[in-house]
Design a protein around this motif. Sequence first.
Motif, PDB file in Angstrom:
ATOM      1  N   GLU A   6      47.185 -10.991  11.785  1.00  0.00           N
ATOM      2  CA  GLU A   6      47.750 -12.276  11.371  1.00  0.00           C
ATOM      3  C   GLU A   6      48.548 -12.901  12.508  1.00  0.00           C
ATOM      4  O   GLU A   6      48.453 -14.106  12.763  1.00  0.00           O
ATOM      5  CB  GLU A   6      48.650 -12.064  10.151  1.00  0.00           C
ATOM      6  N   GLU A  47      43.162 -21.601   7.602  1.00  0.00           N
ATOM      7  CA  GLU A  47      42.867 -20.369   8.344  1.00  0.00           C
ATOM      8  C   GLU A  47      41.392 -20.004   8.238  1.00  0.00           C
ATOM      9  O   GLU A  47      40.827 -19.389   9.143  1.00  0.00           O
ATOM     10  CB  GLU A  47      43.722 -19.221   7.812  1.00  0.00           C
ATOM     11  N   ASN A  91      37.983 -13.190  17.239  1.00  0.00           N
ATOM     12  CA  ASN A  91      38.546 -14.492  17.635  1.00  0.00           C
ATOM     13  C   ASN A  91      38.071 -14.952  19.005  1.00  0.00           C
ATOM     14  O   ASN A  91      38.775 -15.702  19.686  1.00  0.00           O
ATOM     15  CB  ASN A  91      40.092 -14.463  17.630  1.00  0.00           C
ATOM     16  N   ARG A 111      50.056 -23.282   8.265  1.00  0.00           N
ATOM     17  CA  ARG A 111      48.715 -23.865   8.196  1.00  0.00           C
ATOM     18  C   ARG A 111      48.124 -23.794   6.794  1.00  0.00           C
ATOM     19  O   ARG A 111      47.409 -24.685   6.373  1.00  0.00           O
ATOM     20  CB  ARG A 111      47.774 -23.127   9.150  1.00  0.00           C
ATOM     21  N   GLN A 167      37.725 -18.910  19.290  1.00  0.00           N
ATOM     22  CA  GLN A 167      38.975 -19.664  19.260  1.00  0.00           C
ATOM     23  C   GLN A 167      39.805 -19.449  20.526  1.00  0.00           C
ATOM     24  O   GLN A 167      40.395 -20.382  21.070  1.00  0.00           O
ATOM     25  CB  GLN A 167      39.827 -19.262  18.047  1.00  0.00           C
ATOM     26  N   GLY A 226      48.892 -25.237   3.106  1.00  0.00           N
ATOM     27  CA  GLY A 226      49.911 -25.277   4.132  1.00  0.00           C
ATOM     28  C   GLY A 226      51.016 -26.253   3.771  1.00  0.00           C
ATOM     29  O   GLY A 226      50.972 -26.930   2.739  1.00  0.00           O
ATOM     30  N   LEU A 283      46.066 -21.075   3.776  1.00  0.00           N
ATOM     31  CA  LEU A 283      44.946 -20.145   3.788  1.00  0.00           C
ATOM     32  C   LEU A 283      43.606 -20.847   4.004  1.00  0.00           C
ATOM     33  O   LEU A 283      42.719 -20.309   4.663  1.00  0.00           O
ATOM     34  CB  LEU A 283      44.918 -19.363   2.464  1.00  0.00           C
ATOM     35  N   ARG A 299      45.952 -14.257  15.230  1.00  0.00           N
ATOM     36  CA  ARG A 299      44.704 -14.827  14.725  1.00  0.00           C
ATOM     37  C   ARG A 299      44.114 -15.866  15.675  1.00  0.00           C
ATOM     38  O   ARG A 299      42.941 -16.214  15.546  1.00  0.00           O
ATOM     39  CB  ARG A 299      44.911 -15.438  13.335  1.00  0.00           C
ATOM     40  N   ASN A 300      44.913 -16.374  16.604  1.00  0.00           N
ATOM     41  CA  ASN A 300      44.397 -17.334  17.588  1.00  0.00           C
ATOM     42  C   ASN A 300      44.251 -16.720  18.976  1.00  0.00           C
ATOM     43  O   ASN A 300      44.024 -17.438  19.960  1.00  0.00           O
ATOM     44  CB  ASN A 300      45.312 -18.559  17.660  1.00  0.00           C
ATOM     45  N   VAL A 335      39.067 -14.890   5.292  1.00  0.00           N
ATOM     46  CA  VAL A 335      40.407 -15.011   4.706  1.00  0.00           C
ATOM     47  C   VAL A 335      40.344 -14.644   3.219  1.00  0.00           C
ATOM     48  O   VAL A 335      39.835 -15.420   2.412  1.00  0.00           O
ATOM     49  CB  VAL A 335      40.964 -16.433   4.880  1.00  0.00           C
ATOM     50  N   ALA A 361      37.522 -17.062  10.780  1.00  0.00           N
ATOM     51  CA  ALA A 361      38.067 -15.847  10.171  1.00  0.00           C
ATOM     52  C   ALA A 361      37.564 -15.650   8.741  1.00  0.00           C
ATOM     53  O   ALA A 361      37.138 -16.591   8.065  1.00  0.00           O
ATOM     54  CB  ALA A 361      39.593 -15.923  10.162  1.00  0.00           C
TER      55      ALA A 361
END
Length: 632
Positions: free
Chosen positions: A209, A424, A301, A419, A304, A404, A421, A212-213, A386, A384
């Motif tokens: 988490e 995401e 990832n 943001r 991204q 968000g 869910l 994640r980027n 989620v 992702a």
Amino acid sequence: MGSLSPAERLRLARIALQDRGIASPELLAPEILRSWDRCLEAGLEPHRTPEVIHVDEAILRQARERYEVTRRLALAEMHNLYHQISGSNFMIALGDPDGMVLDTITDDTFRTTADAKNIRAGGLWGELSQGTNALGLAAGMRAPVTVHGAEHFFTIHGGLTCNAVPIFGPTGDVAAVLDASSDCRSRQRHTMALVKMSVRQIENGLFREAHRNDLVLIFHTRAEYLRTLSAGLLAVDGSGRVLAANRQAEFFLQGLPARPGHHFAELFRTGFNQFLDEGHRRERVRLEDHEGSSYVVAIDNLRQACPIHAGKERRAPEAKARAPVARADWVTDFVAEDPAVAAALRQVSGAVARAVPILIRGATGTGKELVARHAHRASGRPGAFVPVNCAALPDSLVEAELFGYAEGAFTGARRGGARGLVAEADGGTLFLDEIGDMPVQLQSILLRLLDDWTIRPVGGGARSKVDVQLVAATNVDLEVAVAAGRFRADLFYRLNTVEVELPPLARRADFAAVARHLLRAIDPGARLTDAAVAALAERPWPGNIRELRGVLTRLAIAAGVGGVIDLADDGGTARGTGGPGAEATLERAVIDRVVATWERTGGNVAETARILGVTRNTVYKKLRGRPEASSR
């Protein structure tokens, strides 16, 4: 006092505490001794019944919001743990780093006890208010701890056995504490091992988490362990700078600078850009570190974190969208040899090729989330996966959770906002688990999302469109729920464009393959004999795969690391593995194995621990349980 049994030592320690107000160093484990000393210094009296202070709803809500990510990950794992701990008279609690209880899951038998009424959300269980207790002690020690019976400082808590493990966040701070408490008469000695496994799962989720980027390298020396709890996680940015490593990654890379600020090139012999190029061409990459160890690596990832490499993907995005069939290597974390399961996977692969919603039905524990994850992999989407537990979404914050929120949108909102869910899952898969338990008033919010797939943060901000593969799952009969007015018919028809149903474990034709696959994930060196598989297959398995995983975990603990599980050896007792008689059989087997190894090593505790793959403390505890020790 070396000849005294543990029970007698504790009895004498209690007398000294209650009659003379002292903690006896020669009678207590070091962590319990230090805790009793702190309680005495604070003026606590062991005979007194302490008041359990419960904060008001507003403070509890703010605390839950503060630890929202940890709670989301922990609640899912708490449900898994609940099904793994067999028997009755127990509860699972999540506490914040200061000892406030945030959430509990309680067994029906335990729920009516006085202890359960005290251990509830909002209760303060720090050491200086409730004395020696596992939840408060684990946070302070930053280490796992068991507090059994009379080891609790206050006499009134002496009927409990509590196992607590701190949950560490990616920065190394204690993010929360997970506790499993039970009536000490139904104490289960494998509980601590299960709690530790759950905590590691939560910690890995927190790591992902937080990054994640960023590029997340998942690696292990053996390919079959790549998606297990024993894999290392290393986060790096798009230039190869190390951002963080989990504890398993630090273990693999010990002696190398796997710390923030250092570079990929200081760890591995392959150049960073070459590594990225290979990662775009292959699902898994081989790396060798500068100490000569070789690893199998998967990358999360990648798109991204490294947009400049987007043109080097294995296939163009349009080709991904049209691909109707999943590759064989995507089905790596579950077994699908049963015809009904195989058919379900074919349907799922066809559905994601057309980006239509999928509804997965099946009883609890049949593997609905695994099929959802398969759908994500089969889609080829770069975003992702989620998961969202619909039953756990708080009514007052459901829109903020999903869409968000802007900074300052409500009391307790984090700086900079969040943001949500759905955002995401943009470019990936949104998995709505337990959709049948979503309150009716929240279903309209979800329906609004499905109408145009646009979101707007709570408290302000522009609307934005998202591209999401939707997968929902339920064990509820939705047709009955629609007829009863508990589920919206329009939402039901939107969700079940493609519907698949998973059979219960007892009806699956591939039971043996499932059992052996689960055991490999628990202990790759352990083995189930054919007789053991046949004995297990006779059970009805109401908890399905989740129940089987729990039983195999206990059997693996009993057999020791790399052991052979043969239930035929016990005269059939273990055929009812979930029952109280079998629990005693398993514990007896654990003790016998430890004692036999200890005797074979000439009484060498350290060597016994090394051979069995356990801690020395575990060896000591099991040795206390041997017949000659308990009769002293």
